[in-house]
Design an enzyme around this catalytic site. Structure first.
Site, mmCIF file in Angstrom:
data_model
loop_
_atom_site.group_PDB
_atom_site.id
_atom_site.type_symbol
_atom_site.label_atom_id
_atom_site.label_comp_id
_atom_site.label_asym_id
_atom_site.label_seq_id
_atom_site.Cartn_x
_atom_site.Cartn_y
_atom_site.Cartn_z
ATOM 1 N N LYS A 123 90.672 -24.770 58.659
ATOM 2 C CA LYS A 123 91.145 -23.392 58.493
ATOM 3 C C LYS A 123 92.611 -23.324 58.844
ATOM 4 O O LYS A 123 93.099 -24.119 59.646
ATOM 5 C CB LYS A 123 90.365 -22.457 59.418
ATOM 6 C CG LYS A 123 90.400 -21.011 58.997
ATOM 7 C CD LYS A 123 89.351 -20.726 57.944
ATOM 8 C CE LYS A 123 89.274 -19.269 57.573
ATOM 9 N NZ LYS A 123 87.992 -18.976 56.920
ATOM 10 N N ASP A 163 91.773 -16.384 52.375
ATOM 11 C CA ASP A 163 90.981 -15.748 53.429
ATOM 12 C C ASP A 163 91.603 -14.358 53.644
ATOM 13 O O ASP A 163 92.241 -13.840 52.720
ATOM 14 C CB ASP A 163 91.000 -16.625 54.700
ATOM 15 C CG ASP A 163 89.926 -16.219 55.702
ATOM 16 O OD1 ASP A 163 88.745 -16.526 55.466
ATOM 17 O OD2 ASP A 163 90.247 -15.586 56.724
HETATM 18 N N1 GLU Z 1 87.916 -18.220 53.389
HETATM 19 C C1 GLU Z 1 86.617 -18.377 52.824
HETATM 20 C C2 GLU Z 1 85.587 -18.612 53.907
HETATM 21 O O1 GLU Z 1 85.778 -18.233 55.037
HETATM 22 C C3 GLU Z 1 86.595 -19.414 51.696
HETATM 23 C C4 GLU Z 1 86.917 -20.809 52.095
HETATM 24 C C5 GLU Z 1 87.041 -21.780 50.903
HETATM 25 O O2 GLU Z 1 86.723 -21.410 49.788
HETATM 26 O O3 GLU Z 1 87.454 -22.899 51.171
HETATM 27 O O4 GLU Z 1 84.538 -19.133 53.662
#
Ligand code: GLU
Length: 433
Positions: A123, A163
């Site tokens: 992340k 996100d």
């Molecule tokens: N930000 C989204 C989540 O928390 C998507 C993450 C992604 O697709 O890599 O799952």
């Protein structure tokens, strides 16, 4: 499902009343420790799995439109890559902290494992106030962030995605910056891109679509008809707004919506399309015609069948868990429910569909996007949605089987399933050197 909801997690939660510990990383570790205990993992393996693999903190000197330079702080955390490249979004928010990014990275590890896509968890976050930045400022900050995290990211290493307060445009800038630095176009370095540069159809609505698939399955088990069921949604970003639209397509009734400025309610139902249009014009759903005002706090505890927290962490806590009246809580946000609140909801027979399953449709279609990029494929919407449905329903039933085996509530079931998969991959790979 309610019948197996024995609060087996209770002894694992540190008793630190009267105030709860709301640190997201410590919460993620409490959830992990509980699963590790059920799986009887050895202490060394526990240490490996509860700690992030890699943390990068970067300074981002960014020229603002007035000519001044602001130095912003960003992070990229890779929590675990035992099952594949790191995967997870990038968040822009004034309240981003390293512990939040560490928690979100850990939840990505468990999320990709629950749906069994071959990724690890990562992340990113930048401490900034995107609502007060111009598009040009955001572009400069994003490109600088992309270049600073360049050593970590790549289609086989770590693949960012949108996100909170980032979107397909943000991903296009990251993809372009990365491609310029390596000298050729690399669509697979990010997912959630615009379709024109290798994005997948169905990705933008995948988080909400996946959530509705698992809510449908939970409704079958709880013998609730989704047709006519009342839904309250806290948070009106991509996930919340799309969920509102898809629930109405399923003939459920969205009786409340909210965003950072407050909420609106109408017991006869709110038209999500009108709410989306109103928010596009005025920046909030508050004040939209045909609905009265409600606060975010009152929305959380209002009478409804399905409550969808679709914003940030820690909205269902010790303070309001006893007052929740929903029958199902479907977590579109990451980390909206604290461990103490989880325990209360389980005791009260309220089914919490946990974030790592309920919102995993987003990363699942991110995986489809990455596969298409790597293989030069272009799938149509029907193919994407059918594959998504298959994966979400399979993961839901694997979670339910794990709940029944261990007599635990849904989050514990999903965590045991996920941690078990990552533990197995780690053990079979062995320890380097
Ligand atoms: N930000 C989204 C989540 O928390 C998507 C993450 C992604 O697709 O890599 O799952």
């Amino acid at each position: 499902m309610a019948t197996v909801a024995k609060p087996a997690i209770a002894p694992m939660i540190p008793r630190i009343a009267p105030r709860e510990d709301l640190n997201p990383f410590r919460i993620a570790q409490i959830q992990f420790d509980m699963a590790a205990e059920f799986l009887k993992l050895d202490p060394g393996l526990r240490q490996i799995l509860r700690t992030p693999k890699r943390i990068l903190e970067v300074s981002l000197p960014t020229k603002m439109d007035n000519g001044q330079v602001k130095v912003l702080t960003g992070y990229r955390v890779q929590h675990n890559v035992a099952r594949g490249p790191g995967k997870g979004g990038i968040r822009y928010h004034p309240n981003v902290t390293l512990d939040e990014v560490k928690a979100l990275a850990a939840w990505m590890t468990w999320k990709t494992a629950v749906v069994n896509v071959p990724f690890g968890g990562a992340k990113g976050g930048v401490i900034c106030d995107p609502k007060r930045m111009s598009k040009a400022e955001l572009e400069r900050m994003t490109r600088r962030f992309a270049s600073e995290i360049l050593p970590l990211i790549g289609p086989d290493q770590d693949i960012p995605a949108p996100d909170v307060y980032t979107d397909s445009q943000t991903m296009a800038w990251i993809m372009d910056t990365y491609s310029m630095m390596v000298g050729h176009t690399v669509p697979g370095v990010v997912t959630g891109k615009p379709i024109s540069v290798g994005g997948s159809v169905g990705r933008a609505e995948a988080t909400a679509r996946g959530l509705v698939f698992v809510v449908e399955e939970a409704c079958k088990l709880k013998k609730i008809s989704l047709r006519g069921a009342t839904v309250a949604i806290q948070g009106f970003g991509n996930a919340g707004a799309t969920a509102a639209r898809l629930f109405v397509e399923k003939k459920a009734k969205v009786i409340a919506l909210s965003d950072t400025r407050g909420g609106v309610t109408n017991s006869r139902g709110i038209d999500p399309i009108k709410a989306i249009r109103y928010k596009e014009r005025s920046g909030t759903v508050v004040g939209m015609p045909g609905a009265s005002r409600i606060s975010n706090d009152d929305l959380i505890t209002m009478k409804c069948d399905i409550l969808v927290p679709a914003a940030l962490e820690n909205v269902i806590t010790l303070t309001n868990a006893e007052a929740i009246k929903a029958r199902i809580v479907a977590e579109a946000a990451n980390g909206p429910t604290t461990p103490h609140a989880d325990e209360i909801l389980a005791r009260r027979g309220i089914t919490v569909l946990p974030d790592i399953l309920a919102n995993s449709g987003g990363v699942t279609v991110s995986y489809f996007e990455w596969v298409q990029n790597q293989e030069g494929l272009l799938w149509d919407t029907e193919e994407v949605n059918l594959r998504l449905q298959k994966i979400m329903i399979r993961a839901f039933h694997e979670m339910v089987d794990t709940m029944r085996k261990h007599h635990v509530p849904p989050r514990a079931g999903a965590m045991i399933l996920a941690v078990g998969r990552v533990a197995e991959a780690t053990l079979v790979r062995g320890l380097f050197p």
